[in-house]
Design an enzyme around this catalytic site. Structure first.
Site, PDB file in Angstrom:
ATOM      1  N   ASN A 190     -62.680 -47.199  67.432  1.00 10.42           N
ATOM      2  CA  ASN A 190     -63.298 -48.112  66.647  1.00 10.42           C
ATOM      3  C   ASN A 190     -64.838 -47.732  66.513  1.00 10.42           C
ATOM      4  O   ASN A 190     -65.530 -47.907  67.413  1.00 10.42           O
ATOM      5  CB  ASN A 190     -63.084 -49.567  67.205  1.00 10.42           C
ATOM      6  CG  ASN A 190     -63.897 -50.399  65.970  1.00 10.42           C
ATOM      7  OD1 ASN A 190     -64.246 -50.170  65.197  1.00 10.42           O
ATOM      8  ND2 ASN A 190     -63.929 -51.596  66.680  1.00 10.42           N
TER       9      ASN A 190
ATOM     10  N   LYS B 244     -67.062 -48.860  64.735  1.00 12.88           N
ATOM     11  CA  LYS B 244     -67.800 -50.131  64.226  1.00 12.88           C
ATOM     12  C   LYS B 244     -68.849 -49.654  63.271  1.00 12.88           C
ATOM     13  O   LYS B 244     -68.627 -48.641  62.456  1.00 12.88           O
ATOM     14  CB  LYS B 244     -68.555 -50.698  65.543  1.00 12.88           C
ATOM     15  CG  LYS B 244     -67.541 -51.076  66.715  1.00 12.88           C
ATOM     16  CD  LYS B 244     -68.021 -51.823  67.651  1.00 12.88           C
ATOM     17  CE  LYS B 244     -66.983 -52.169  68.898  1.00 12.88           C
ATOM     18  NZ  LYS B 244     -67.283 -53.007  70.053  1.00 12.88           N
TER      19      LYS B 244
ATOM     20  N   HIS C   5     -61.020 -58.524  64.891  1.00  6.52           N
ATOM     21  CA  HIS C   5     -62.059 -58.030  66.045  1.00  6.52           C
ATOM     22  C   HIS C   5     -62.891 -59.005  66.153  1.00  6.52           C
ATOM     23  O   HIS C   5     -63.279 -60.037  65.344  1.00  6.52           O
ATOM     24  CB  HIS C   5     -62.717 -56.943  65.613  1.00  6.52           C
ATOM     25  CG  HIS C   5     -63.514 -56.111  66.582  1.00  6.52           C
ATOM     26  ND1 HIS C   5     -64.360 -56.592  67.115  1.00  6.52           N
ATOM     27  CD2 HIS C   5     -63.041 -55.100  67.533  1.00  6.52           C
ATOM     28  CE1 HIS C   5     -64.696 -55.921  68.044  1.00  6.52           C
ATOM     29  NE2 HIS C   5     -64.106 -54.856  68.232  1.00  6.52           N
TER      30      HIS C   5
ATOM     31  N   GLU D 153     -65.982 -58.954  66.866  1.00  9.56           N
ATOM     32  CA  GLU D 153     -67.077 -59.231  66.040  1.00  9.56           C
ATOM     33  C   GLU D 153     -66.899 -59.593  64.721  1.00  9.56           C
ATOM     34  O   GLU D 153     -67.887 -60.356  64.293  1.00  9.56           O
ATOM     35  CB  GLU D 153     -67.721 -57.692  66.115  1.00  9.56           C
ATOM     36  CG  GLU D 153     -68.241 -57.335  67.553  1.00  9.56           C
ATOM     37  CD  GLU D 153     -67.940 -55.806  68.017  1.00  9.56           C
ATOM     38  OE1 GLU D 153     -67.919 -55.156  66.969  1.00  9.56           O
ATOM     39  OE2 GLU D 153     -68.256 -55.326  69.143  1.00  9.56           O
TER      40      GLU D 153
ATOM     41  N   GLU E 218     -58.820 -57.543  73.647  1.00  5.91           N
ATOM     42  CA  GLU E 218     -60.180 -57.129  74.016  1.00  5.91           C
ATOM     43  C   GLU E 218     -61.075 -58.288  74.650  1.00  5.91           C
ATOM     44  O   GLU E 218     -61.539 -59.067  73.956  1.00  5.91           O
ATOM     45  CB  GLU E 218     -60.895 -56.670  72.917  1.00  5.91           C
ATOM     46  CG  GLU E 218     -60.288 -55.236  72.283  1.00  5.91           C
ATOM     47  CD  GLU E 218     -61.090 -54.814  71.309  1.00  5.91           C
ATOM     48  OE1 GLU E 218     -61.513 -53.376  71.694  1.00  5.91           O
ATOM     49  OE2 GLU E 218     -61.578 -55.183  70.189  1.00  5.91           O
TER      50      GLU E 218
ATOM     51  N   GLY F  15     -68.786 -53.561  74.964  1.00  3.03           N
ATOM     52  CA  GLY F  15     -70.124 -53.129  74.758  1.00  3.03           C
ATOM     53  C   GLY F  15     -71.130 -53.252  76.326  1.00  3.03           C
ATOM     54  O   GLY F  15     -72.274 -53.342  76.271  1.00  3.03           O
TER      55      GLY F  15
ATOM     56  N   SER G 272     -65.066 -51.509  76.815  1.00  4.32           N
ATOM     57  CA  SER G 272     -65.843 -50.887  77.810  1.00  4.32           C
ATOM     58  C   SER G 272     -64.992 -49.608  78.410  1.00  4.32           C
ATOM     59  O   SER G 272     -64.987 -49.117  79.540  1.00  4.32           O
ATOM     60  CB  SER G 272     -66.643 -51.414  79.070  1.00  4.32           C
ATOM     61  OG  SER G 272     -67.578 -51.952  78.331  1.00  4.32           O
TER      62      SER G 272
HETATM   63  P1  13P Z   1     -66.889 -50.757  73.595  1.00  6.50           P
HETATM   64  O1  13P Z   1     -65.848 -49.701  74.080  1.00  6.50           O
HETATM   65  O2  13P Z   1     -67.881 -50.085  73.133  1.00  6.50           O
HETATM   66  O3  13P Z   1     -66.740 -51.705  74.752  1.00  6.50           O
HETATM   67  O4  13P Z   1     -66.096 -51.620  72.491  1.00  6.50           O
HETATM   68  C1  13P Z   1     -64.774 -52.152  72.444  1.00  6.50           C
HETATM   69  C2  13P Z   1     -64.340 -52.711  71.143  1.00  6.50           C
HETATM   70  O5  13P Z   1     -64.810 -53.547  70.749  1.00  6.50           O
HETATM   71  C3  13P Z   1     -63.348 -51.708  70.490  1.00  6.50           C
HETATM   72  O6  13P Z   1     -63.037 -52.195  69.313  1.00  6.50           O
END
Ligand code: 13P
Length: 249
Positions: A9, A11, A97, A99, A167, A173, A213
């Site tokens: 992803n 993002k 997601h 976010e 997640e 992150g 992560s």
């Molecule tokens: P990270 O791997 O940067 O922690 O992000 C995970 C994520 O949100 C994947 O959708």
């Protein structure tokens, strides 16, 4: 059980130049052989979908969107329909997601409608769920996850298939990852729910990804957890070397 799905992803990262280079590196590695038992998926920002579809064509690496609107079309400025994702070359769409849930207030009902729209366009939705740090500390993890799964997963997944991604919000992150035993506790709970919702066979075949992560250094431990069927990778998917190292784990 189907192959492990390793999904990147990106993002809101990636312009056409560097994004094409990254996709080209992945396609070149895939042409030399994808790790056995692994399916690869890349989910770049929307403007890169079509150019990456061209680059990844025949590589065996699948393409996915990071969100879709629940409606087929109409007056929804800035949004993208599931059919548009399919038209651009996608076979997957991430929905729900954390976010998007945080930044755009996507509710479970909206996530479910988006997942249904994805299925309707012939895409496989990747429905994301995850608890916040506060909810984990309060001992609410399993009840939060259960409510999200029940509220966000379509009632009928037909033949289109479904992927669920767990997640933990506090692990995204942050460099923090859940302990293997905690990951299995949540994945096992999701598996039980999916079997109850879709029957033992279909529930067992739905892939449940872990995200938060994930990097080359912790991928082996996380991917060895019994009910983990792959990973949803954020930051580490922006490096061909790291993404490939996770896939080759
Ligand atoms: P990270 O791997 O940067 O922690 O992000 C995970 C994520 O949100 C994947 O959708």
């Amino acid at each position: 059980m189907s192959r492990q799905l390793i999904a990147g992803n990106w993002k809101m990262n990636g312009l056409l130049g560097p994004g094409s280079v990254l996709a080209g590196e992945l396609a070149a590695r895939a042409s030399a052989g994808t790790p056995p038992g692994v399916e690869l998926l890349v989910c770049p920002p929307t403007p890169l979908l079509y150019p990456l579809a061209v680059i990844l064509k025949d590589s065996g690496i699948a393409l996915g969107g990071q969100d879709c609107h629940a409606a087929d079309g109409g007056a929804h400025t800035g949004d993208v329909s599931a059919a548009m994702l399919a038209d651009a070359g996608c076979t997957y769409a991430i929905v729900g997601h954390s976010e998007r849930r945080a930044d755009h207030g996507d509710s479970d009902a909206e996530v479910k409608a988006k997942a249904e729209a994805a299925l309707g366009a012939g895409l496989t939705p990747i429905v994301c769920v995850g608890e916040t740090g506060e909810q984990r500390r309060a001992g609410e993890t399993l009840s939060v996850i259960e409510a999200q799964v029940r509220g966000s997963v379509p009632d009928d997944i037909g033949a289109g298939g479904l992927v669920v991604a767990y997640e933990p919000v506090w692990a995204i992150g942050s460099g923090l990852t859940a302990k293997s035993s905690d990951v299995q506790e949540v994945h096992g709970h999701i598996r039980g729910l999916l079997k109850a919702l879709f029957g033992p066979e279909s529930g067992a075949a739905i892939r449940i990804l872990y995200g938060g992560s994930v990097k080359p250094a912790n991928a082996a431990e996380l991917l060895a957890v019994p009910d983990v069927d792959g990973a949803l990778v954020g930051g580490a998917s922006l490096s061909a070397e790291d993404f490939w190292a996770i896939a080759a784990t």
